[in-house]
Motif scaffolding. Sequence first.
Motif, short mmCIF file in Angstrom:
data_model
loop_
_atom_site.label_atom_id
_atom_site.label_comp_id
_atom_site.label_asym_id
_atom_site.label_seq_id
_atom_site.Cartn_x
_atom_site.Cartn_y
_atom_site.Cartn_z
N VAL A 195 0.81 -1.22 0.00
CA VAL A 195 0.00 0.00 0.00
C VAL A 195 0.84 1.27 0.00
N ALA A 196 2.09 1.18 0.35
CA ALA A 196 2.97 2.36 0.36
C ALA A 196 4.31 1.98 -0.25
N SER A 197 5.12 3.00 -0.48
CA SER A 197 6.44 2.72 -1.05
C SER A 197 7.22 1.80 -0.12
N LEU A 198 7.87 0.81 -0.70
CA LEU A 198 8.58 -0.21 0.07
C LEU A 198 9.92 0.35 0.53
N LYS A 199 10.10 0.42 1.85
CA LYS A 199 11.35 0.93 2.39
C LYS A 199 12.29 -0.23 2.70
N PRO A 200 13.58 -0.02 2.51
CA PRO A 200 14.54 -1.11 2.76
C PRO A 200 14.88 -1.27 4.24
N VAL A 201 15.28 -2.47 4.59
CA VAL A 201 15.78 -2.72 5.94
C VAL A 201 17.15 -2.05 6.07
N ILE A 202 17.36 -1.33 7.17
CA ILE A 202 18.65 -0.67 7.36
C ILE A 202 19.73 -1.69 7.70
N ARG A 203 19.41 -2.57 8.66
CA ARG A 203 20.37 -3.61 9.03
C ARG A 203 19.69 -4.64 9.92
N ILE A 204 20.33 -5.77 10.04
CA ILE A 204 19.90 -6.76 11.02
C ILE A 204 20.37 -6.28 12.39
N ALA A 205 19.52 -6.41 13.40
CA ALA A 205 19.84 -5.89 14.73
C ALA A 205 21.09 -6.56 15.30
N THR A 206 21.95 -5.75 15.85
CA THR A 206 23.19 -6.24 16.46
C THR A 206 22.95 -6.50 17.96
N PRO A 207 23.88 -7.17 18.63
CA PRO A 207 23.74 -7.34 20.09
C PRO A 207 23.60 -6.01 20.82
N GLU A 208 24.27 -4.98 20.31
CA GLU A 208 24.16 -3.65 20.93
C GLU A 208 22.74 -3.11 20.78
N ASP A 209 22.12 -3.37 19.62
CA ASP A 209 20.73 -2.93 19.41
C ASP A 209 19.79 -3.63 20.37
N HIS A 210 19.98 -4.92 20.56
CA HIS A 210 19.14 -5.68 21.50
C HIS A 210 19.31 -5.16 22.93
N GLU A 211 20.54 -4.84 23.29
CA GLU A 211 20.78 -4.33 24.64
C GLU A 211 20.15 -2.95 24.82
N GLN A 212 20.24 -2.13 23.79
CA GLN A 212 19.62 -0.80 23.87
C GLN A 212 18.11 -0.93 24.01
N ARG A 213 17.54 -1.85 23.29
CA ARG A 213 16.09 -2.07 23.38
C ARG A 213 15.70 -2.51 24.80
N ARG A 214 16.50 -3.40 25.39
CA ARG A 214 16.21 -3.90 26.74
C ARG A 214 16.29 -2.77 27.76
N ILE A 215 17.28 -1.90 27.60
CA ILE A 215 17.46 -0.79 28.55
C ILE A 215 16.25 0.14 28.52
N TYR A 216 15.79 0.48 27.32
CA TYR A 216 14.65 1.39 27.23
C TYR A 216 13.36 0.72 27.69
N LYS A 217 13.26 -0.59 27.54
CA LYS A 217 12.10 -1.31 28.08
C LYS A 217 12.04 -1.18 29.59
N GLU A 218 13.18 -1.24 30.22
CA GLU A 218 13.24 -1.07 31.67
C GLU A 218 12.88 0.36 32.07
N LYS A 219 13.32 1.32 31.27
CA LYS A 219 13.02 2.72 31.57
C LYS A 219 11.53 3.03 31.44
N GLU A 220 10.84 2.28 30.62
CA GLU A 220 9.41 2.51 30.43
C GLU A 220 8.63 2.35 31.73
N LYS A 221 9.06 1.40 32.57
CA LYS A 221 8.38 1.18 33.85
C LYS A 221 8.52 2.40 34.76
#
Length: 318
Positions: free
Chosen positions: A57-83
């Motif tokens: 339905v919209a222009s197809l955007k490319p994937v920037i990259r596969i998530a690295t271990p650092e990306d996963h860790e950053q995601r976990r940290i912000y999940k904790e901050k959400e609480k």
Amino acid sequence: MSKVIGVRFKEGGKVYYFDPLELDIKPGDGVIVDTARGIVFGDVAEPPHFVPEEQIVASLKPVIRIATPEDHEQRRIYKEKEKEAYAICQSKIEEHGLVMKLVEVEYAFNGSKIMFYFTADGRVDFRELVKDLASIFKTRIELRQIGVRDEAKMLGGLGVCGRPICCSSFLSDFIPVSIKMAKEQNLSLNQTKISGICGRLMCCLKFEQSGYESMHKIMPRVGKEVITPDGNGIVADNNVISETTVVKVQLSDGTFEMRTYPFRELMNKSGKPYGEECEGCENGCPAMAEEPFENSVPVEIEPSEPSDAGDGPDGDTL
């Protein structure tokens, strides 16, 4: 045909298509993608495959990259901050005396923005609240008012069936549901018995509706005269689940008796068995369904509540 992968940004959320380029991406992988809401971390729900152009339905955007271990860790940290952010926002809501219910807090992938989702009966003046939150978190603050169906999807819970509610487990889009569906499925029209935890009609009413509609087309309608193995009779009731029909049959001694038959053992006045296909069945069998089934009262479909959860990873556009 275009090669795509399906990416989901929340558990039970909608799947969006992105161009995988030449990356070796597998289901369950994390990917970093660019959306209308900025750079977002998503989970691969569908592996690379080809889809027709009209499904995009919209222009197809490319994937920037596969998530690295650092990306996963950053995601976990912000999940904790959400609480922590949730607790702070809740205290500020009480401090300002605002009539609103905080539902969920979501950090952007890189921490550049915090989104607070809430429900309220009407409009809420939260300008002072936003100022307070911005001074505390030192980042962009966004408050989004959502509906009760979105709230149920975010919070989850158990339905009357004892299973996790559909919208939070696998139903990616809200579907229109009407009271007519409950009526055609012979369910109680008691609002409390056919409503989900959100207070709206249960989404699962839609799942079996097509089956009921197709069976109603081929089963004899209530009040119609039919020929049974025991003689002529009048249809009193139909059971779609067991595919049986209750018929008021006149016996040889002149008395009447209610008997149940598999509806395919019944014949119409022309001597044609019910359930057999005939010419014109694709448009509704003219011999058996020349009139709508009894008690079919048109009811307007309840509009699906717009997902106020936003334009973005869990909204309708990217």
